[in-house]
Write an enzyme that holds these catalytic residues in place. Sequence first.
Site, PDB file in Angstrom:
ATOM      1  N   GLU A   1     -15.705 -27.835  52.135  1.00 19.95           N
ATOM      2  CA  GLU A   1     -15.636 -26.427  51.719  1.00 19.95           C
ATOM      3  C   GLU A   1     -16.963 -26.004  51.076  1.00 19.95           C
ATOM      4  O   GLU A   1     -17.640 -26.839  50.482  1.00 19.95           O
ATOM      5  CB  GLU A   1     -14.464 -26.223  50.730  1.00 19.95           C
ATOM      6  CG  GLU A   1     -14.624 -27.015  49.439  1.00 19.95           C
ATOM      7  CD  GLU A   1     -13.394 -26.927  48.536  1.00 19.95           C
ATOM      8  OE1 GLU A   1     -12.272 -27.142  49.000  1.00 19.95           O
ATOM      9  OE2 GLU A   1     -13.608 -26.643  47.342  1.00 19.95           O
TER      10      GLU A   1
ATOM     11  N   ARG B   1      -7.259 -31.870  45.742  1.00 18.09           N
ATOM     12  CA  ARG B   1      -8.539 -32.035  46.417  1.00 18.09           C
ATOM     13  C   ARG B   1      -8.278 -32.360  47.883  1.00 18.09           C
ATOM     14  O   ARG B   1      -7.321 -33.070  48.208  1.00 18.09           O
ATOM     15  CB  ARG B   1      -9.331 -33.198  45.804  1.00 18.09           C
ATOM     16  CG  ARG B   1     -10.006 -32.875  44.507  1.00 18.09           C
ATOM     17  CD  ARG B   1     -11.196 -31.931  44.701  1.00 18.09           C
ATOM     18  NE  ARG B   1     -11.911 -31.732  43.455  1.00 18.09           N
ATOM     19  CZ  ARG B   1     -11.644 -30.751  42.576  1.00 18.09           C
ATOM     20  NH1 ARG B   1     -10.702 -29.876  42.819  1.00 18.09           N
ATOM     21  NH2 ARG B   1     -12.347 -30.653  41.461  1.00 18.09           N
TER      22      ARG B   1
ATOM     23  N   HIS C   1     -10.075 -22.063  47.539  1.00 20.25           N
ATOM     24  CA  HIS C   1     -10.202 -22.879  46.325  1.00 20.25           C
ATOM     25  C   HIS C   1     -10.291 -21.985  45.071  1.00 20.25           C
ATOM     26  O   HIS C   1     -11.296 -21.996  44.358  1.00 20.25           O
ATOM     27  CB  HIS C   1     -11.426 -23.810  46.409  1.00 20.25           C
ATOM     28  CG  HIS C   1     -11.400 -24.914  45.399  1.00 20.25           C
ATOM     29  ND1 HIS C   1     -12.074 -26.102  45.554  1.00 20.25           N
ATOM     30  CD2 HIS C   1     -10.773 -25.003  44.200  1.00 20.25           C
ATOM     31  CE1 HIS C   1     -11.864 -26.871  44.502  1.00 20.25           C
ATOM     32  NE2 HIS C   1     -11.078 -26.220  43.666  1.00 20.25           N
TER      33      HIS C   1
END
Length: 319
Positions: free
Chosen positions: A267, A238, A285
């Site tokens: 994000e 993260r 991601h």
Amino acid sequence: MPVSSPDVEILQIGPYPEWDQAPLDATFKMHRYFEANNKADLLATVAPKVRGIATRGELGADRALIGALPKLEVISVYGVGYDAVDLAACRERGIRVTNTPDVLTKDVADLGVAMMMVQSRGMIGAEKWVRDGSWADKGLYPLKNRVFGRKAGVLGLGRIGFEVAKRLAGFDMDIAYCDVSAKDYAPDWTFISDPVDLARHADFLFVTLAASAETRHIVGSEVIEAAGPDCMIINISRAANIDENALLDALEQGRLGSAALDVFEGEPELNPRFLALDNVLLQPHHASGTFETRKAMGQLVRDNLIAHFSGADLLTPVL
Ligand code: 8YV
């Protein structure tokens, strides 16, 4: 629970692939929070009946949302990370929380190792070198740094960190790890208790910690300085585990060699300073983003909801 339970109402926080959406719609009464132009209006209408939340790892469910749903019993997270769910708020009300561990571990590890290879060997630039004619015009591509045999540090030897380290062993790397304690399942790798010392050891520092308030900015200026100009930091956990401003400062000033990142603060928006750097590899991601894993994650999200509403044990409970 019957195959279809349209009486059970679920608030869906983000979109899922069609192969998950269709069975969810066929099983529960789903309310698509992410599609509502006026979220307050939707909540005012559905809140008295919503008993479950289906969310995604990076979207979670905050205290305000949980507080707005008086009948909420369970939150099913599509993702292993549940740091975006306010667990304290859930505990106070006995709300159950589930996630999707295990099914994504190896894909996440694969991407982390791929990011190391791609960035270290300059493969993005090399692809461009071929396509834009530089190979023919300018000749050989600039030399890059070797990966095999070098020193790796794994910050967080949980499920994902373990799979990363296993893969790195295949590159004959000298592997060290940092965790709250030495792990008996890792006898061949060196335990280093301090993240700063781990960073000093590493040519490649993998950040594979589950994020929590305790791990916030664990990779801060001290760790980044210790990593230094010859090190690459790879983050597949993260964004909050890294102090992004300290990372950007060090990358811009050459005090850190490079970074390969799958996660960013705020994000999918990202700090524009990243875009000006050529010593970073930026990924959207997607470490768990394979058909196989995402299908297994979606199935677990549904199976946990079905288990809860039919009174069975949760398959992968967090709380
Ligand atoms: C996301 C993740 O959930 O597993 C996690 O914790 O962050 C990811 O798998 C995925 O991008 C789907 O939203």
